[in-house]
Design a protein around this motif. Structure first.
Motif, PDB file in Angstrom:
ATOM      1  N   PHE A   1     134.296  42.324  36.321  1.00 25.39           N
ATOM      2  CA  PHE A   1     133.974  42.788  37.676  1.00 25.39           C
ATOM      3  C   PHE A   1     132.943  41.881  38.325  1.00 25.39           C
ATOM      4  O   PHE A   1     133.055  41.547  39.514  1.00 25.39           O
ATOM      5  CB  PHE A   1     133.468  44.229  37.621  1.00 25.39           C
ATOM      6  CG  PHE A   1     133.011  44.767  38.946  1.00 25.39           C
ATOM      7  CD1 PHE A   1     133.807  44.645  40.078  1.00 25.39           C
ATOM      8  CD2 PHE A   1     131.794  45.401  39.056  1.00 25.39           C
ATOM      9  CE1 PHE A   1     133.386  45.152  41.305  1.00 25.39           C
ATOM     10  CE2 PHE A   1     131.354  45.913  40.272  1.00 25.39           C
ATOM     11  CZ  PHE A   1     132.158  45.776  41.406  1.00 25.39           C
ATOM     12  N   ALA A   2     131.937  41.468  37.576  1.00 24.95           N
ATOM     13  CA  ALA A   2     130.904  40.579  38.119  1.00 24.95           C
ATOM     14  C   ALA A   2     131.521  39.266  38.600  1.00 24.95           C
ATOM     15  O   ALA A   2     131.201  38.773  39.696  1.00 24.95           O
ATOM     16  CB  ALA A   2     129.827  40.320  37.070  1.00 24.95           C
ATOM     17  N   ILE A   3     132.410  38.699  37.786  1.00 23.60           N
ATOM     18  CA  ILE A   3     133.067  37.443  38.161  1.00 23.60           C
ATOM     19  C   ILE A   3     133.961  37.644  39.379  1.00 23.60           C
ATOM     20  O   ILE A   3     133.956  36.835  40.316  1.00 23.60           O
ATOM     21  CB  ILE A   3     133.878  36.893  36.976  1.00 23.60           C
ATOM     22  CG1 ILE A   3     132.941  36.470  35.837  1.00 23.60           C
ATOM     23  CG2 ILE A   3     134.741  35.710  37.412  1.00 23.60           C
ATOM     24  CD1 ILE A   3     133.654  36.116  34.550  1.00 23.60           C
ATOM     25  N   ALA A   4     134.724  38.738  39.382  1.00 29.10           N
ATOM     26  CA  ALA A   4     135.633  39.007  40.501  1.00 29.10           C
ATOM     27  C   ALA A   4     134.866  39.247  41.796  1.00 29.10           C
ATOM     28  O   ALA A   4     135.298  38.816  42.876  1.00 29.10           O
ATOM     29  CB  ALA A   4     136.513  40.210  40.177  1.00 29.10           C
ATOM     30  N   ALA A   5     133.722  39.907  41.699  1.00 27.51           N
ATOM     31  CA  ALA A   5     132.897  40.142  42.893  1.00 27.51           C
ATOM     32  C   ALA A   5     132.399  38.822  43.460  1.00 27.51           C
ATOM     33  O   ALA A   5     132.404  38.613  44.687  1.00 27.51           O
ATOM     34  CB  ALA A   5     131.723  41.053  42.542  1.00 27.51           C
TER      35      ALA A   5
ATOM     36  N   TYR B   1     135.870  38.892  56.071  1.00 27.77           N
ATOM     37  CA  TYR B   1     135.392  40.148  55.474  1.00 27.77           C
ATOM     38  C   TYR B   1     136.540  41.105  55.146  1.00 27.77           C
ATOM     39  O   TYR B   1     136.340  42.314  55.068  1.00 27.77           O
ATOM     40  CB  TYR B   1     134.412  40.838  56.421  1.00 27.77           C
ATOM     41  CG  TYR B   1     133.147  40.054  56.662  1.00 27.77           C
ATOM     42  CD1 TYR B   1     132.095  40.087  55.755  1.00 27.77           C
ATOM     43  CD2 TYR B   1     133.015  39.250  57.805  1.00 27.77           C
ATOM     44  CE1 TYR B   1     130.932  39.359  55.968  1.00 27.77           C
ATOM     45  CE2 TYR B   1     131.855  38.522  58.031  1.00 27.77           C
ATOM     46  CZ  TYR B   1     130.818  38.579  57.112  1.00 27.77           C
ATOM     47  OH  TYR B   1     129.677  37.853  57.329  1.00 27.77           O
ATOM     48  N   ALA B   2     137.746  40.578  54.940  1.00 31.34           N
ATOM     49  CA  ALA B   2     138.894  41.436  54.661  1.00 31.34           C
ATOM     50  C   ALA B   2     138.677  42.280  53.410  1.00 31.34           C
ATOM     51  O   ALA B   2     137.960  41.875  52.483  1.00 31.34           O
ATOM     52  CB  ALA B   2     140.156  40.579  54.501  1.00 31.34           C
ATOM     53  N   GLY B   3     139.304  43.460  53.382  1.00 34.22           N
ATOM     54  CA  GLY B   3     139.186  44.382  52.262  1.00 34.22           C
ATOM     55  C   GLY B   3     140.305  44.177  51.259  1.00 34.22           C
ATOM     56  O   GLY B   3     140.957  43.138  51.267  1.00 34.22           O
ATOM     57  N   PRO B   4     140.505  45.163  50.397  1.00 38.62           N
ATOM     58  CA  PRO B   4     140.019  46.546  50.500  1.00 38.62           C
ATOM     59  C   PRO B   4     138.683  46.834  49.795  1.00 38.62           C
ATOM     60  O   PRO B   4     138.192  47.950  49.839  1.00 38.62           O
ATOM     61  CB  PRO B   4     141.115  47.336  49.788  1.00 38.62           C
ATOM     62  CG  PRO B   4     141.594  46.396  48.717  1.00 38.62           C
ATOM     63  CD  PRO B   4     141.521  45.023  49.327  1.00 38.62           C
ATOM     64  N   PHE B   5     138.083  45.835  49.147  1.00 39.78           N
ATOM     65  CA  PHE B   5     136.905  46.118  48.319  1.00 39.78           C
ATOM     66  C   PHE B   5     135.834  45.071  48.591  1.00 39.78           C
ATOM     67  O   PHE B   5     135.497  44.263  47.729  1.00 39.78           O
ATOM     68  CB  PHE B   5     137.315  46.129  46.838  1.00 39.78           C
ATOM     69  CG  PHE B   5     136.464  47.036  45.970  1.00 39.78           C
ATOM     70  CD1 PHE B   5     136.277  48.370  46.293  1.00 39.78           C
ATOM     71  CD2 PHE B   5     135.874  46.559  44.811  1.00 39.78           C
ATOM     72  CE1 PHE B   5     135.511  49.205  45.487  1.00 39.78           C
ATOM     73  CE2 PHE B   5     135.114  47.377  43.995  1.00 39.78           C
ATOM     74  CZ  PHE B   5     134.924  48.702  44.337  1.00 39.78           C
ATOM     75  N   GLY B   6     135.289  45.127  49.815  1.00 46.27           N
ATOM     76  CA  GLY B   6     134.252  44.193  50.201  1.00 46.27           C
ATOM     77  C   GLY B   6     132.895  44.594  49.674  1.00 46.27           C
ATOM     78  O   GLY B   6     132.754  45.535  48.884  1.00 46.27           O
TER      79      GLY B   6
ATOM     80  N   LEU C   1     140.514  45.458  42.044  1.00 46.96           N
ATOM     81  CA  LEU C   1     140.371  45.615  43.492  1.00 46.96           C
ATOM     82  C   LEU C   1     139.645  44.418  44.109  1.00 46.96           C
ATOM     83  O   LEU C   1     139.976  43.984  45.221  1.00 46.96           O
ATOM     84  CB  LEU C   1     139.613  46.906  43.803  1.00 46.96           C
ATOM     85  CG  LEU C   1     140.386  48.212  43.628  1.00 46.96           C
ATOM     86  CD1 LEU C   1     139.446  49.406  43.774  1.00 46.96           C
ATOM     87  CD2 LEU C   1     141.512  48.309  44.651  1.00 46.96           C
ATOM     88  N   SER C   2     138.670  43.892  43.400  1.00 50.52           N
ATOM     89  CA  SER C   2     137.942  42.733  43.901  1.00 50.52           C
ATOM     90  C   SER C   2     138.838  41.501  43.961  1.00 50.52           C
ATOM     91  O   SER C   2     138.790  40.734  44.933  1.00 50.52           O
ATOM     92  CB  SER C   2     136.725  42.452  43.015  1.00 50.52           C
ATOM     93  OG  SER C   2     135.799  43.517  43.084  1.00 50.52           O
ATOM     94  N   LEU C   3     139.665  41.313  42.942  1.00 46.65           N
ATOM     95  CA  LEU C   3     140.587  40.181  42.956  1.00 46.65           C
ATOM     96  C   LEU C   3     141.604  40.320  44.086  1.00 46.65           C
ATOM     97  O   LEU C   3     141.953  39.330  44.747  1.00 46.65           O
ATOM     98  CB  LEU C   3     141.311  40.074  41.613  1.00 46.65           C
ATOM     99  CG  LEU C   3     140.470  39.560  40.447  1.00 46.65           C
ATOM    100  CD1 LEU C   3     141.278  39.592  39.154  1.00 46.65           C
ATOM    101  CD2 LEU C   3     139.972  38.135  40.727  1.00 46.65           C
ATOM    102  N   LEU C   4     142.073  41.544  44.333  1.00 49.55           N
ATOM    103  CA  LEU C   4     142.987  41.781  45.453  1.00 49.55           C
ATOM    104  C   LEU C   4     142.308  41.428  46.775  1.00 49.55           C
ATOM    105  O   LEU C   4     142.925  40.838  47.670  1.00 49.55           O
ATOM    106  CB  LEU C   4     143.430  43.244  45.455  1.00 49.55           C
ATOM    107  CG  LEU C   4     144.335  43.686  46.620  1.00 49.55           C
ATOM    108  CD1 LEU C   4     145.622  42.870  46.635  1.00 49.55           C
ATOM    109  CD2 LEU C   4     144.650  45.178  46.512  1.00 49.55           C
ATOM    110  N   THR C   5     141.039  41.773  46.880  1.00 48.01           N
ATOM    111  CA  THR C   5     140.272  41.447  48.083  1.00 48.01           C
ATOM    112  C   THR C   5     140.153  39.937  48.258  1.00 48.01           C
ATOM    113  O   THR C   5     140.312  39.412  49.368  1.00 48.01           O
ATOM    114  CB  THR C   5     138.873  42.083  48.005  1.00 48.01           C
ATOM    115  OG1 THR C   5     139.014  43.495  47.857  1.00 48.01           O
ATOM    116  CG2 THR C   5     138.062  41.787  49.246  1.00 48.01           C
ATOM    117  N   ALA C   6     139.878  39.228  47.170  1.00 53.77           N
ATOM    118  CA  ALA C   6     139.787  37.767  47.233  1.00 53.77           C
ATOM    119  C   ALA C   6     141.111  37.167  47.696  1.00 53.77           C
ATOM    120  O   ALA C   6     141.141  36.250  48.538  1.00 53.77           O
ATOM    121  CB  ALA C   6     139.387  37.202  45.877  1.00 53.77           C
TER     122      ALA C   6
END
Length: 202
Positions: free
Chosen positions: A121-125, A144-149, A184-189
């Motif tokens: 999670f830290a890396i994905a964030a 700033y696109a989501g879904p997990f900004g 979710l963070s990877l999807l956001t990226a």
């Protein structure tokens, strides 16, 4: 995709009188940026050093709220009081990632969550923020696109920390929480990269 970031203008309106007073006192945007990072590092260090003292986890939602306010204040000082600078841009992006890592990684010391999920999670964030800032290099501006900004991560991490501190987090699902947030963070990226590609070719 909408995120909590859309609530930022209303939050800024509440803070504007305080920001005006801080500017009159000579407080700088860069000073606020660094203070927010140091606050996160101090809280994260305390939790990592004393992982068995669960009440310390209540620091996470408190610091996340304060950090959100400080981030809004430094941005308003920069934009509305002539303090914008190249150094400020670097500090803002670097300190945000450092603060995220400082508040996420201490969860790796809590066995119920699983260290690998926390690290993922830290890396994905960090990748999410990197993908967002690369929009500037692509010429379309910060994305700033989501879904997990950032705001959504902060809310999720704050709720998780408060429940864990209170002993209310179900241990059966604890190992899956951080991998889910990493996903979710990877999807956001990916969404931010897609937006950048569309914007640069549109």
């Amino acid at each position: 995709m909408p995120t909590l970031y859309s609530l930022k203008p209303a939050f800024q309106d509440r803070l504007r009188p305080l920001v005006n007073r801080l500017a009159a006192m000579g407080v700088t945007a860069n000073g606020i940026t660094v203070a927010a990072a140091l606050l996160s590092i101090a809280a994260g260090s305390a939790i990592a050093i004393l992982p068995d003292w669960s009440p310390l986890l209540f620091l996470i939602p408190l610091v996340l709220f304060l950090r959100m306010a400080l981030n809004a204040i430094d941005g308003m000082l920069a934009r509305e009081h002539g303090q914008a600078s190249t150094l400020g841009m670097y500090l803002n992006e670097i300190c945000d990632v450092v603060s995220d890592l400082a508040l996420i990684l201490p969860f790796a010391a809590l066995p119920q969550f699983g260290a690998w999920g926390v690290v993922a999670f830290a890396i994905a964030a960090a990748l999410t923020e990197f993908a967002g800032v690369l929009g500037i290099a692509a010429g379309i501006g910060r994305n700033y696109a989501g879904p997990f900004g950032k705001s959504d991560r902060a809310l999720a991490l704050g709720v998780l920390a408060a429940l864990a501190a209170a002993g209310l987090w179900p241990e059966a699902i604890a190992p899956f929480v951080f991998p889910a947030m990493a996903t979710l963070s990877l999807l956001t990226a990916i969404n931010r990269i897609r937006a950048g590609l569309i914007g640069s070719t549109g």
